[in-house]
Motif scaffolding. Structure first.
Motif, PDB file in Angstrom:
ATOM      1  N   UNK A  79       0.787  -1.232   0.000  1.00 22.66           N
ATOM      2  CA  UNK A  79       0.000   0.000   0.000  1.00 22.66           C
ATOM      3  C   UNK A  79       0.818   1.281   0.000  1.00 22.66           C
ATOM      4  N   UNK A  80       1.954   1.307   0.755  1.00 24.64           N
ATOM      5  CA  UNK A  80       2.596   2.601   0.980  1.00 24.64           C
ATOM      6  C   UNK A  80       4.037   2.384   1.431  1.00 24.64           C
ATOM      7  N   UNK A  81       4.989   2.876   0.666  1.00 23.14           N
ATOM      8  CA  UNK A  81       6.392   2.720   1.030  1.00 23.14           C
ATOM      9  C   UNK A  81       6.837   3.703   2.109  1.00 23.14           C
ATOM     10  N   UNK A  82       5.993   4.687   2.449  1.00 23.38           N
ATOM     11  CA  UNK A  82       6.329   5.592   3.533  1.00 23.38           C
ATOM     12  C   UNK A  82       6.081   4.969   4.897  1.00 23.38           C
ATOM     13  N   UNK A  83       5.314   3.889   4.937  1.00 24.52           N
ATOM     14  CA  UNK A  83       5.082   3.176   6.186  1.00 24.52           C
ATOM     15  C   UNK A  83       6.286   2.282   6.468  1.00 24.52           C
ATOM     16  N   UNK A  84       6.904   2.406   7.647  1.00 25.04           N
ATOM     17  CA  UNK A  84       8.092   1.610   7.944  1.00 25.04           C
ATOM     18  C   UNK A  84       7.893   0.114   7.759  1.00 25.04           C
ATOM     19  N   UNK A  85       6.713  -0.394   8.098  1.00 25.05           N
ATOM     20  CA  UNK A  85       6.437  -1.825   7.953  1.00 25.05           C
ATOM     21  C   UNK A  85       6.640  -2.266   6.507  1.00 25.05           C
ATOM     22  N   UNK A  86       6.050  -1.537   5.566  1.00 26.74           N
ATOM     23  CA  UNK A  86       6.131  -1.933   4.162  1.00 26.74           C
ATOM     24  C   UNK A  86       7.493  -1.622   3.559  1.00 26.74           C
ATOM     25  N   UNK A 103      14.879 -10.461  -9.506  1.00 28.33           N
ATOM     26  CA  UNK A 103      14.799  -9.019  -9.310  1.00 28.33           C
ATOM     27  C   UNK A 103      13.376  -8.654  -8.916  1.00 28.33           C
ATOM     28  N   UNK A 104      13.247  -7.572  -8.139  1.00 26.21           N
ATOM     29  CA  UNK A 104      11.938  -7.193  -7.594  1.00 26.21           C
ATOM     30  C   UNK A 104      11.553  -5.792  -8.049  1.00 26.21           C
ATOM     31  N   UNK A 105      10.343  -5.680  -8.579  1.00 28.02           N
ATOM     32  CA  UNK A 105       9.731  -4.377  -8.827  1.00 28.02           C
ATOM     33  C   UNK A 105       8.750  -4.129  -7.694  1.00 28.02           C
ATOM     34  N   UNK A 106       8.928  -3.046  -6.953  1.00 25.34           N
ATOM     35  CA  UNK A 106       8.030  -2.716  -5.849  1.00 25.34           C
ATOM     36  C   UNK A 106       6.986  -1.727  -6.343  1.00 25.34           C
ATOM     37  N   UNK A 107       5.717  -2.082  -6.179  1.00 32.15           N
ATOM     38  CA  UNK A 107       4.625  -1.248  -6.678  1.00 32.15           C
ATOM     39  C   UNK A 107       3.731  -0.793  -5.526  1.00 32.15           C
ATOM     40  N   UNK A 108       3.838   0.469  -5.099  1.00 35.72           N
ATOM     41  CA  UNK A 108       2.929   0.985  -4.073  1.00 35.72           C
ATOM     42  C   UNK A 108       1.576   1.355  -4.681  1.00 35.72           C
ATOM     43  N   UNK A 112      -5.274   2.701  -2.771  1.00 29.81           N
ATOM     44  CA  UNK A 112      -6.257   2.794  -3.845  1.00 29.81           C
ATOM     45  C   UNK A 112      -6.790   1.407  -4.187  1.00 29.81           C
ATOM     46  N   UNK A 113      -8.102   1.251  -4.130  1.00 30.21           N
ATOM     47  CA  UNK A 113      -8.717  -0.013  -4.538  1.00 30.21           C
ATOM     48  C   UNK A 113      -8.434  -0.285  -6.014  1.00 30.21           C
ATOM     49  N   UNK A 114      -8.580   0.744  -6.830  1.00 26.44           N
ATOM     50  CA  UNK A 114      -8.299   0.579  -8.259  1.00 26.44           C
ATOM     51  C   UNK A 114      -6.844   0.198  -8.486  1.00 26.44           C
ATOM     52  N   UNK A 115      -5.951   0.780  -7.696  1.00 27.36           N
ATOM     53  CA  UNK A 115      -4.545   0.465  -7.827  1.00 27.36           C
ATOM     54  C   UNK A 115      -4.248  -0.982  -7.468  1.00 27.36           C
ATOM     55  N   UNK A 116      -4.929  -1.499  -6.455  1.00 24.40           N
ATOM     56  CA  UNK A 116      -4.718  -2.890  -6.053  1.00 24.40           C
ATOM     57  C   UNK A 116      -5.254  -3.849  -7.114  1.00 24.40           C
TER      58      UNK A 116
END
Length: 358
Positions: A79-86, A103-108, A112-116
């Motif tokens: 959901x959010x890379x600003x959250x320390x957990x994520x 290799x990893x692509x990180x997608x925040x 957003x429901x639409x984003x998920x």
């Protein structure tokens, strides 16, 4: 999802769920057949292929070719890379994936429901071998969104289904452990910060359940005045929730914050009122974020075992990509593993021996 052509005028959508129903197998088994996983029996493969032919299910060949060709790229959806957990989870997943040549692509998805949904069904999937997925906005009613034709591992305690591999964390047990510890140190008025009213499945709902269970088992009456809802779990939300509670004249002697950022904000609000931590108010967080040990005082918190979550989720995904049954699960069955949490005691809570002195 695949398409069944109905002429130039348009297309009808045929889902894996329909193929699974026709063949009398699970959606995961259909996915295994579509992706040519080696551990599917000939009889099962024949049933699925017959259903595919009957329904006119058309495989996305370009996407499958990229996956079976092993691009070596996976996605982590959070959901959010600003959250320390994520942020911490992302770092650990990248580290574990690198060990396995991925290799990893990180997608925040930015809450957003639409984003998920886009992260599950968007065109970018053609470039990926698989996805590790941590939803926040989708709920139990959205389980069918997880019916995809590529390896997918669900992370966290949300959207329970036996159709998708799942690495879960101890949200209920962790919050119960935190609340019980405060009770054992002598706290009698324990507030909980970060509740999402009405939520049942999701970190907030599950951690609130653990809080309630600890009170019930200790015979401590539940007090609605000690419940502080917040929309999000950032530091400012903890500040505002704690201030609103204190403004009503309710002063707890203990606080269970549903994540470390809320706890950090609550500690700031408490100290700005001239109250001492832990002498007047004990505070405990959840997630054991990197910053928690550097707060003043250092924060007692629940460690959800993120290193194990990362290691296990990457392993399961890599096994699925390679056509290997993770943890030797039977054909057509998904993996479910729950990672143990633990209490990390620091200076923001009273030591246990204080309980015998009050």
């Amino acid at each position: 999802m695949a398409r069944k052509a109905s002429g130039r005028g348009g297309e009808q959508v045929v889902t894996m769920k329909e193929v699974a129903k026709e063949a009398g197998v699970s959606i995961k088994t259909v996915s295994n057949v579509v992706n040519d996983y080696q551990f599917v029996s000939d009889a099962t493969r024949n049933k699925v292929n017959a259903a595919i032919e009957k329904l006119g299910y058309v495989i996305n060949v370009s996407a499958r070719n990229l996956r079976t060709g092993s691009t070596g790229i996976i996605a982590l959806v959070v959901p959010d890379l600003q959250m320390p957990y994520f942020a911490q989870l992302s770092s650990l997943v990248i580290e574990e994936a690198k060990k396995l040549g991925l290799r990893v692509i990180v997608e925040p998805t930015l809450y957003s429901r639409d984003g998920e949904i886009e992260a599950l069904h968007g065109s970018q999937q053609a470039m990926l071998d698989g996805v590790i997925y941590s939803p926040l906005e989708l709920g139990q009613e959205d389980v069918e969104q997880l019916n995809v034709d590529y390896p997918l591992v669900l992370v966290g305690e949300r959207m329970f289904t036996d159709q998708v591999d799942h690495v879960a964390t101890e949200n209920v047990e962790g919050a119960k452990r935190a609340t019980s510890y405060l009770l054992q140190t002598g706290c009698k008025r324990i507030a909980v910060l970060g509740v999402h009213p009405g939520e049942q499945v999701g970190s907030a709902g599950l951690r609130f359940r653990g809080y309630r269970e600890a009170l019930d088992e200790a015979g401590v009456p539940f007090d609605e005045r000690l419940v502080a809802p917040t929309g999000k779990w950032h530091r400012i939300d903890g500040v505002n929730a704690m201030n609103e509670m204190l403004d009503t004249g309710v002063i707890p002697d203990g606080v269970v914050a549903l994540n470390d950022m809320l706890a950090s904000g609550a500690m700031h609000a408490i100290q700005m009122r001239g109250l001492r931590i832990p002498e007047d108010v004990s505070v405990i967080g959840f997630d054991n974020s990197d910053d928690s040990q550097y707060l003043s005082p250092a924060l007692t918190t629940i460690s959800p075992g993120l290193d194990a979550v990362a290691r296990m989720s990457v392993k399961v995904l890599k096994d699925r990509i390679d056509g290997v049954a993770p943890f030797d699960v039977p054909e057509g069955k998904s993996v479910f593993r729950k990672v143990s949490s633990k209490l990390v005691v620091r200076q923001s809570t009273k030591p246990l021996n204080i309980a015998t002195m009050v």
